[in-house]
Design a protein around this motif. Sequence first.
Motif, PDB file in Angstrom:
ATOM      1  N   MET A 118      31.696  35.367  31.429  1.00 31.15           N
ATOM      2  CA  MET A 118      32.524  34.754  30.459  1.00 31.15           C
ATOM      3  C   MET A 118      33.737  34.000  30.885  1.00 31.15           C
TER       4      MET A 118
ATOM      5  N   VAL B 204      29.156  42.619  31.380  1.00 32.80           N
ATOM      6  CA  VAL B 204      29.711  41.448  30.613  1.00 32.80           C
ATOM      7  C   VAL B 204      31.246  41.440  31.284  1.00 32.80           C
TER       8      VAL B 204
ATOM      9  N   SER C  78      37.993  34.294  24.042  1.00 35.28           N
ATOM     10  CA  SER C  78      36.626  33.406  24.662  1.00 35.28           C
ATOM     11  C   SER C  78      37.000  32.237  24.854  1.00 35.28           C
TER      12      SER C  78
ATOM     13  N   ALA D 125      26.463  39.013  32.131  1.00 34.82           N
ATOM     14  CA  ALA D 125      27.057  37.596  31.701  1.00 34.82           C
ATOM     15  C   ALA D 125      28.368  37.574  32.352  1.00 34.82           C
TER      16      ALA D 125
ATOM     17  N   PHE E  96      34.508  42.360  21.774  1.00 41.39           N
ATOM     18  CA  PHE E  96      35.113  41.148  21.215  1.00 41.39           C
ATOM     19  C   PHE E  96      35.484  41.217  19.661  1.00 41.39           C
TER      20      PHE E  96
ATOM     21  N   TYR F 251      26.595  37.060  19.155  1.00 40.63           N
ATOM     22  CA  TYR F 251      25.687  37.197  20.310  1.00 40.63           C
ATOM     23  C   TYR F 251      26.560  37.910  21.479  1.00 40.63           C
ATOM     24  N   GLN F 252      27.636  37.474  21.582  1.00 43.02           N
ATOM     25  CA  GLN F 252      28.710  37.947  22.609  1.00 43.02           C
ATOM     26  C   GLN F 252      28.767  39.552  22.374  1.00 43.02           C
TER      27      GLN F 252
ATOM     28  N   ARG G 227      29.630  34.338  18.550  1.00 47.33           N
ATOM     29  CA  ARG G 227      30.615  35.448  18.771  1.00 47.33           C
ATOM     30  C   ARG G 227      29.786  36.619  18.476  1.00 47.33           C
TER      31      ARG G 227
ATOM     32  N   TYR H  13      29.647  30.097  28.902  1.00 44.36           N
ATOM     33  CA  TYR H  13      29.150  31.221  29.047  1.00 44.36           C
ATOM     34  C   TYR H  13      28.108  31.520  30.329  1.00 44.36           C
TER      35      TYR H  13
END
Length: 234
Positions: free
Chosen positions: A131, A206, A167, A129, A156, A195-196, A193, A171
Motif C-alpha cells: 500500500m 500487508v 492511506s 498487498a 487501519f 476492504y483494507q 477502507r 493499492y
Amino acid sequence: MHYAIIAAGEGSRLAQEGVPVPKPMVRLDDRPMLKRLIDIFAAYKAESISVIANAKMPEVCEYLEALAQEMPILRVVVASTPSSMHSLREVTRDIPSGKVIATTVDTIFHPEDFYRYAEAFDAVTDADAFMGVTDYIDDEKPLYVRTDDKLGITGFFDTDQGDRYISGGIYGLTKKAVDLLAPCIESGMSRMRNYQRALVDNGLSVQAFPFGKIIDVDHASDIEKARKFLNISQ
C-alpha cells in the motif's frame, strides 16, 4: 504489471463547486487527469491498464473508448457501482493472474515517487498487498495506517491514534488480495477502507510504502493545489 483505475464516481462535489467537466477530465496539465494517470502507468511495465467509468458520464466513456482504439493494453469497463470497493471488484474481475496496482483517478503523486513504489512492489515476494502511504495529511476523512518497525501494516483506523501515515489510495495487490474482494462484498461489506481492514483481519501480509506526498482532488480548490504540487502553471 497490471493496472486498474477507478473513475466511476459521479464527482458531484466538483460539479456543485462549478467545475464544468467530469472529475476524470479535469486538466492539471495539457491532459485530462485520467490520461495523465494512464501515461504514468503505461511507462512502467504495463501489461494491461483497466479503467472503470460510470455509465452516467458518457464524455468519460467516449474518451476512453477512443483512447482504447490507440492503446491495445487499455481495457474499459462501464458500470455504476455503490462504492469504490465494488468498482475495484469490477475492474479487477478479468485481469490476468499477477500483480495489479490500483488507484482512484483523483490520486495525485509525482511520477518519480510512483516508479520507486512500482519497482519495489515488482521486486517484493513476501507481501500479499503493498500500500502507498503518506505522512502528508490533507484529507477530510483520512484513513490512518499503523505499521510495525518494518513497515508491515497492522491496522487501519478512522481516527488519529498517533500513527504517522495515512492511506494514499494506491493499492498494490496480489491475486490472493484481489480474491478477497468477492467474499467481502458477499458479506455486505462496502467502502475501500473496510476492504483494507479485511486484508489485515484475514491474516494477509500487508506492507506500506511511503510516498513523499499524495493529494486527492475532491474539491475545486484542490485542482490548483495539485498544480502547485506538480509545479504546473496554468
